[in-house]
Design a protein around this motif. Structure first.
Motif, PDB file in Angstrom:
ATOM      1  N   GLU A  27     -70.619  95.568  -7.808  1.00  8.15           N
ATOM      2  CA  GLU A  27     -71.677  94.969  -6.998  1.00  8.15           C
ATOM      3  C   GLU A  27     -71.106  94.243  -5.782  1.00  8.15           C
ATOM      4  OE1 GLU A  27     -74.965  94.164 -10.542  1.00  8.15           O
ATOM      5  OE2 GLU A  27     -73.744  92.537  -9.760  1.00  8.15           O
ATOM      6  N   GLU A  28     -69.973  93.570  -5.970  1.00 10.10           N
ATOM      7  CA  GLU A  28     -69.331  92.923  -4.832  1.00 10.10           C
ATOM      8  C   GLU A  28     -68.863  93.955  -3.818  1.00 10.10           C
ATOM      9  OE1 GLU A  28     -65.585  89.892  -3.960  1.00 10.10           O
ATOM     10  OE2 GLU A  28     -66.074  90.533  -5.990  1.00 10.10           O
ATOM     11  N   THR A  30     -70.255  96.829  -3.354  1.00  6.09           N
ATOM     12  CA  THR A  30     -71.469  97.321  -2.696  1.00  6.09           C
ATOM     13  C   THR A  30     -71.935  96.366  -1.609  1.00  6.09           C
ATOM     14  OG1 THR A  30     -72.109  98.420  -4.760  1.00  6.09           O
ATOM     15  CG2 THR A  30     -73.822  98.092  -3.110  1.00  6.09           C
ATOM     16  N   ALA A  31     -71.851  95.041  -1.884  1.00  5.18           N
ATOM     17  CA  ALA A  31     -72.269  94.069  -0.874  1.00  5.18           C
ATOM     18  C   ALA A  31     -71.369  94.129   0.349  1.00  5.18           C
ATOM     19  CB  ALA A  31     -72.253  92.660  -1.475  1.00  5.18           C
ATOM     20  N   SER A  34     -72.217  97.264   2.203  1.00  6.38           N
ATOM     21  CA  SER A  34     -73.489  97.148   2.917  1.00  6.38           C
ATOM     22  C   SER A  34     -73.319  96.355   4.206  1.00  6.38           C
ATOM     23  CB  SER A  34     -74.525  96.479   2.009  1.00  6.38           C
ATOM     24  OG  SER A  34     -75.725  96.283   2.695  1.00  6.38           O
ATOM     25  N   ASN A  35     -72.544  95.270   4.125  1.00  2.00           N
ATOM     26  CA  ASN A  35     -72.293  94.470   5.316  1.00  2.00           C
ATOM     27  C   ASN A  35     -71.546  95.278   6.375  1.00  2.00           C
ATOM     28  OD1 ASN A  35     -72.076  92.314   7.047  1.00  2.00           O
ATOM     29  ND2 ASN A  35     -70.328  91.407   5.986  1.00  2.00           N
ATOM     30  N   LEU A 123     -78.459 102.474  -0.017  1.00  2.00           N
ATOM     31  CA  LEU A 123     -78.195 101.060  -0.289  1.00  2.00           C
ATOM     32  C   LEU A 123     -79.438 100.348  -0.819  1.00  2.00           C
ATOM     33  CD1 LEU A 123     -75.933 100.094   2.743  1.00  2.00           C
ATOM     34  CD2 LEU A 123     -75.264 100.622   0.395  1.00  2.00           C
ATOM     35  N   LEU A 127     -80.154  98.308  -4.512  1.00  2.00           N
ATOM     36  CA  LEU A 127     -80.767  96.988  -4.677  1.00  2.00           C
ATOM     37  C   LEU A 127     -81.966  97.037  -5.613  1.00  2.00           C
ATOM     38  CD1 LEU A 127     -80.593  95.681  -0.993  1.00  2.00           C
ATOM     39  CD2 LEU A 127     -79.098  95.109  -2.909  1.00  2.00           C
ATOM     40  N   LYS A 130     -80.786  97.366  -9.128  1.00  2.00           N
ATOM     41  CA  LYS A 130     -80.221  96.103  -9.585  1.00  2.00           C
ATOM     42  C   LYS A 130     -81.309  95.152 -10.062  1.00  2.00           C
ATOM     43  CE  LYS A 130     -77.324  92.264  -8.073  1.00  2.00           C
ATOM     44  NZ  LYS A 130     -76.567  91.683  -6.939  1.00  2.00           N
TER      45      LYS A 130
END
Length: 709
Positions: A27-28, A30-31, A34-35, A123, A127, A130
């Motif tokens: 998940e980190e 993915t974040a 995404s950024n 993306l 979310l 999740k």
């Protein structure tokens, strides 16, 4: 390209903390992705919209591509390949930064469409999954808590059936959602490669077409490079499709095979019998904790066995913590008033009792059998299953009766001797640091040649200890604070600060730089690492007494002072940044090294370590103010003594002057006629003052002489 990290779908049903930790890493990642994708999308959109600022936009894109290797992707296993590839793309874009216009339709079709699809579809799908997974996980926790609170009465079959159905539905929903969520995260690892490479490939192809393959900036070498990247993208996409098909098959197989495991009820004993030959076990259990004098609470934790120890780990924790030592421990099934399937573990000395609840009767029996096997130290043998099977042939129920503490103490005397031997071997290991431990030390803070002391060595000799024992047998009772009646003890009794804390000694070692703020955390890290390397879990419990004069470690059983630390020798104290129960303090080294070395002591308390450090700081402040007051009183006394001495000297000087005056008067009286007749025929003795008045003459002199006579 190198292999891609994947989430294991087989671990989704167990939902262990390790799986959750791995999920957090994905998940980190993915974040971060995404950024990074958002910024790259903005840069490409700037190329598409601002044709007049094409040179600046391509320069920003090149800059972002060059910063790819600086992105901290937790799953960046192929960073070198991707970084080198993107660096080459950045070089090409730099060469094309002098172009002023690009066909908007080609950019929209070849560059903006893939990255927009990845950003808006893939993306956002992650979310959404999740959120759905979080809701299903919360529903499962609620259902399992409701099922665990069922009573043992038989008149609530309807409620039990509803609870079982809720657990089955929520667990199945969580499992399916988790598998699909894992599948999407795994696919994202492939899609992020294509999402980064396809827009760049389309952009370059649009530039090649725009310059009609005859541009001086684009040669045959770059065309071959782009062809190679296109082949790599197709290979990644093909590999992703194969992996998606494999994960879909795995999900279908696991849904079929795991369907009986969703229900928390006991399975059919014919198809799933109780295994009594286990020496390792892990899973979720409920542990009973005391919240007051008579009130208790149950908390769901993940428990696992490691060697001869029972460990527990929270869902958000990275590593497990020690619960109790299972060597020679006893375990038995117990009846609880509010819970079913409970069993109780008692340590070998009878001081610690842990009550746990399993999910079913089968799990309860298997946990009891496993702990029994570990308690007999079967895990140390070569063929653990054969030895466990041979021992469990004589027992139908894997329950150990709980004898009295005195019987357990008598039966454990030989084992305690062996434990003393094992502790001695640990001390010998600590005297010579292992290579793994020496690699952890920092020469700037900690002395590398100094061993780590894992136990308290009292400075009292054996003879003094023997005398103390004789005095104790003779009926002499020691002070509750471990004081022996000497001058130091009287001073500590007169101290205005007395605070007692329960602490456990972890270790001590010599340090170089005692003034640095990082020396205590570094010493904590090294001592904890050394305990983990040498499997040292036992800690000496003591009472820490904080006074205005010293710190004392007192034996809670005998009330004998083990160690005394003068407060003036304490340099600094601090607690751990994360684990507030750990604290330490630094003292001047008794060896007296010339390089300013000191000794750092690390302890663990039941209270907040920062509170103990504040107490030590308060004691030092009180001691400082007392010392200042003492100096002021001494100075005042010295001033009073000086004044008294001055007064005595003045009084002596006055006495001497008076004596001299008296002598001078006598001498003057003796120098005049010895006697003179008065008017009435008597003799009058004249003093010095009278003689002077008489020389003046007159009636007044006569009257004074008569009055003086």
């Amino acid at each position: 390209m190198p292999g891609i990290e994947k989430l294991p779908l087989e671990e989704t049903l167990e939902d262990s903390p390790q799986t959750r930790s791995l999920l957090g890493v994905f998940e980190e990642d993915t974040a971060v992705m995404s950024n990074y994708c958002t910024r790259l999308y903005q840069a490409m959109h700037r190329i598409y919209d601002a044709q007049n600022e094409l040179s600046a936009a391509t320069h920003l894109t090149s800059k972002l591509l060059k910063e790819y290797d600086k992105q901290r992707f937790p799953l960046g296993g192929d960073d070198e390949v991707m970084s080198s590839t993107l660096q080459q793309f950045a070089k090409v874009i730099d060469e094309l930064s002098s172009c002023h216009a690009v066909l908007s339709t080609q950019l929209a079709d070849a560059m903006m469409f893939p990255i927009t699809q990845f950003k808006e579809r893939d993306l956002k799908e992650i979310l959404t999954l999740k959120e759905v997974f979080q809701i299903s996980s919360d529903d499962h926790d609620t259902a399992i808590n409701r099922y665990s609170r069922l009573s043992k009465r038989k008149d609530n079959d309807k409620m039990r059936a509803e609870a079982v159905e809720d657990v089955y539905t929520s667990r199945k929903k969580q499992h399916q959602t988790m598998m699909h969520y894992f599948c999407s995260l795994n696919m994202l690892q492939y899609k992020k490669k294509t999402a980064l490479l396809e827009p760049l490939l389309g952009y370059m192809q649009a530039q090649i077409n725009f310059f009609k393959m005859g541009s001086e900036n684009l040669s045959q070498q770059w065309e071959d490079f782009l062809a190679t990247i296109g082949t790599s993208v197709q290979n990644v996409r093909r590999e992703m499709e194969e992996e998606v098909g494999h994960m879909q098959q795995t999900i279908e197989q696991m849904e079929k095979s795991c369907d009986p495991l969703y229900a928390p009820c006991d399975p059919d004993p014919l198809h799933s019998p109780v295994c009594r030959n286990l020496t390792q076990r892990q899973g979720y259990l409920y542990v009973r904790n005391k919240t007051g004098l008579v009130s208790t609470s149950w908390e769901r934790q993940y428990f696992f066995t490691q060697g001869g120890n029972l460990m527990q780990q929270g869902r958000a924790e990275v590593a497990g913590g020690l619960v109790t030592d299972l060597d020679n421990a006893s375990v038995m099934a117990v009846d609880s008033d509010d819970r079913r399937f409970c069993f109780q573990i008692t340590s070998f000395d009878g001081k610690k009792v842990v009550t746990l609840q399993a999910e079913s009767r089968k799990d309860c029996k298997e946990w009891i059998a496993t702990i029994n096997n570990i308690s007999r130290r079967i895990y140390l043998s070569e063929n653990t299953e054969e030895v466990a099977a041979r021992i469990n042939q004589l027992a139908i129920e894997a329950v150990t009766p709980s004898p009295s503490f005195q019987q357990r103490h008598d039966s454990m005397r030989p084992a305690s001797k062996s434990r003393v031997g094992r502790t001695g071997s640990i001390s010998s290991v600590g005297s010579e640091p292992s290579p793994a431990l020496s690699a952890l030390s920092l020469d700037a803070l900690v002395a590398p040649e100094t061993p780590i002391q894992f136990d308290i060595i009292s400075p009292v000799s054996e003879e003094n200890a023997r005398h103390g024992k004789t005095a104790a047998q003779a009926g002499r009772r020691s002070n509750p604070f471990g004081e022996s009646g000497d001058k130091t003890s009287e001073d500590s009794e007169d101290s205005i600060l007395h605070q007692l804390f329960i602490v456990r000694f972890l270790g001590s070692m010599e340090v170089k730089n005692a003034e640095s703020a990082d020396v205590i955390p570094e010493t904590m890290r090294q001592i904890l690492a050394a305990r983990a390397i040498h499997n040292i879990f036992r800690m000496t419990e003591s009472h820490l007494l904080v006074t205005c004069d010293c710190l004392k470690l007192i034996d809670p059983q005998t009330q004998v002072t083990r160690l005394t630390f003068p407060l003036s020798s304490v340099l600094q104290s601090s607690s751990h940044q994360d684990n507030k129960r750990l604290f330490g303090f630094i003292m001047h080294s008794a060896s007296g090294h010339a390089d300013g070395r000191a000794v750092c002591y690390i302890l663990e308390s039941n209270d907040d370590g920062e509170k103990i450090c504040d107490s030590i700081g308060l004691a030092k402040q009180i001691a400082l103010h007392s010392a200042l007051d003492r100096k002021a009183v001494e100075k005042r006394k010295e001033q009073d003594k000086a004044k008294e001495k001055q007064q005595e000297e003045l009084s002596k000087q006055r006495q001497i002057e008076m004596d001299l005056e008296e002598q001078s008067r006598l001498i003057a009286a003796s120098s005049r006629p010895a006697n003179s007749a008065g008017a009435d025929g008597h003799f009058v003795v004249l003093s010095n003052s009278q003689s002077e008045d008489s020389d003046a003459g007159g009636e007044e002199g006569k009257k004074k002489c008569e009055s003086d006579a």
